[in-house]
Enzyme design. Structure first.
Site, short mmCIF file in Angstrom:
data_model
loop_
_atom_site.label_atom_id
_atom_site.label_comp_id
_atom_site.label_asym_id
_atom_site.label_seq_id
_atom_site.Cartn_x
_atom_site.Cartn_y
_atom_site.Cartn_z
N ASP A 1 -12.16 -9.31 4.10
CA ASP A 1 -13.36 -9.41 3.05
C ASP A 1 -13.85 -10.80 3.16
OD1 ASP A 1 -13.06 -6.84 2.45
OD2 ASP A 1 -13.90 -7.51 0.55
N LYS B 1 3.85 -15.30 3.23
CA LYS B 1 4.02 -15.93 1.99
C LYS B 1 5.39 -16.37 1.95
CE LYS B 1 2.54 -17.92 -1.89
NZ LYS B 1 1.98 -19.15 -1.81
N TYR C 1 0.76 -1.39 -0.13
CA TYR C 1 0.06 0.01 0.15
C TYR C 1 0.87 1.22 0.11
CZ TYR C 1 -4.53 -1.96 0.56
OH TYR C 1 -5.77 -2.71 0.49
N ASP D 1 -2.29 -18.45 1.22
CA ASP D 1 -3.19 -19.12 0.24
C ASP D 1 -3.92 -20.31 1.27
OD1 ASP D 1 -0.57 -20.32 0.57
OD2 ASP D 1 -0.63 -21.17 -1.36
N ASP E 1 -6.30 -7.01 4.10
CA ASP E 1 -7.18 -6.78 3.49
C ASP E 1 -8.21 -7.73 2.86
OD1 ASP E 1 -8.92 -4.67 2.07
OD2 ASP E 1 -7.67 -4.84 0.23
C1 IPM Z 1 -10.39 -1.53 3.61
C2 IPM Z 1 -10.69 -0.69 2.35
C3 IPM Z 1 -9.61 0.11 1.92
C4 IPM Z 1 -8.33 -0.57 2.03
C5 IPM Z 1 -9.76 0.72 0.63
C6 IPM Z 1 -11.06 1.60 0.64
C7 IPM Z 1 -8.59 1.74 0.29
O1 IPM Z 1 -10.71 -1.76 1.43
O2 IPM Z 1 -10.45 -0.57 4.70
O3 IPM Z 1 -10.36 -2.54 3.78
O4 IPM Z 1 -8.11 -1.30 1.15
O5 IPM Z 1 -7.46 -0.86 3.04
MN MN Z 2 -10.73 -3.85 2.25
#
Ligand code: IPM
Ligand code: MN
Length: 353
Positions: free
Chosen positions: A249, A189, A142, A221, A245
């Protein structure tokens, strides 16, 4: 206690869900006798529209002088399909994390009994899952050097970590593991990436300082698979920025909806509390988005920023009651009545009182 909160709703559904979190905060403060004040700040696309900057200096000054930041979401589709855009809403979020020194993002994954059926995973796999993902937030790809070469036809992003950055996040992870079920999973990894090998080397060096914590190492993975194959395996999972990240999700499927997962970002300066979901532009202004992640982020604010555990628990209890009572938004309603964002917020606030 006097609580000065910077309110940064951001874009899309951000304002709607943060408003519901504010109702919960107000209800808790009234109940427990705290004095709370909010100051509005702009971040993301709405800040670009006003000032040209996704994280204006004025917003940063506000965050620095506040006790906590309540954050909504950033993002606007008009930037997503424009690779040439020089400024993007997401840069506002990255800038706030970097400038406030928020190196750790804590994303708890829990299940609600009455929602286990909403998870795409089998009930017996998810029922009782309870773990904490700790995502490094100010390093890695990032923030590493990025750019184009060969006249724009080659692009690169660098995953870079220093010992200092790795040690401070791992220390936090060991501490959380010790306070929980004493099981830490370091996700990397290391079979391919040098930065991962540094993480693993440092974690191994640190292990003897927490003799009662069991540590295991998992390639990312494999971790992606184990998260949905056996979520109850995990207690504390720590990983670098990009892996964290993606994995969080994925982990939101365990609870049943992205709209349920809260997070706390902590570090050098003011801590920040935000739902893990994005700005969900398709739903913006429709009063349909799930406010629970934002409301639970407010619970984390009481617990992590102010050490007010009972206040946090009062919010959690009211959220659980709303879910048990079926007072949920359309993402969780499935056939039964769907409540609006503000109805869910009102119900939870009055339940707190
Ligand atoms: C999160 C989001 C952010 C990230 C984006 C919006 C930049 O996906 O907070 O997880 O990738 O960190
Ligand atoms: Mn995210």
């Amino acid at each position: 206690m006097k609580l000065r909160i910077a309110k940064l709703p951001g874009d899309g559904i951000g304002p709607e869900v943060v408003e519901q979190a504010v109702k919960a905060v107000d209800a808790v403060c009234a109940k427990f006798g705290h004095e709370v004040s909010y100051t509005l700040g702009y971040v993301g696309a709405c800040a670009i529209d006003r000032t040209g900057d996704p994280y204006p200096q004025e917003t940063h000054a506000l965050c620095m002088e506040s006790d906590a930041v309540l954050f909504g979401a950033v993002g606007d589709p008009k930037y997503d399909n424009d690779p040439a855009a020089k400024v993007r809403p997401e840069q506002g979020l990255l800038a706030i994390r970097k400038q406030l020194g928020l190196f750790a993002n804590l994303r708890p994954v829990e299940t609600f009994r009455s929602l286990v059926g909403k998870s795409p995973l089998k009930t017996e796999l998810v029922d009782g899952a309870d773990f904490l993902c700790i995502r490094e937030l100010t390093g890695g790809m990032y923030f590493g050097e990025k750019g184009r070469k060969d006249g724009g036809d080659t692009a690169f992003d660098t995953c870079i970590y220093s010992r200092f950055e790795v040690e401070r996040i791992l220390k936090l992870a060991f501490e959380y593991a010790q306070r929980r079920r004493k099981h830490l999973t370091v996700v990397d990894k290391a079979n391919v990436l040098e930065s991962s090998r540094l993480w693993r080397q440092i974690a191994r060096e640190m292990e003897p300082q927490w003799p009662d914590v069991t540590v295991d190492y998992m390639f990312v993975d494999n971790a992606a698979m184990q998260l949905i194959r056996q979520p109850k395996f995990f207690d504390v999972l720590v990983t670098e920025n990009t892996f964290g990240d993606i994995l969080t999700d994925e982990a939101s499927c365990i609870s049943g909806s992205m709209g349920l997962l809260a997070s706390a970002s902590v570090g050098a300066h003011t801590s920040l509390f935000e739902p893990i979901h994005g700005s969900y532009p398709q739903a913006a202004g429709k009063n349909i988005a799930n406010p629970v992640a934002a409301i639970l982020s407010a619970a984390m604010m009481f617990e992590y920023a102010f050490g007010l555990m009972e206040e946090g628990a009062a919010i959690r209890k009211a959220v659980a009651a709303s879910i048990d009572a079926g007072v949920v938004t359309e993402d969780l309603a499935a056939g039964s009545k769907a409540y609006s964002t503000s109805e869910v917020g009102d119900w939870i606030a009055s339940e707190i009182k």
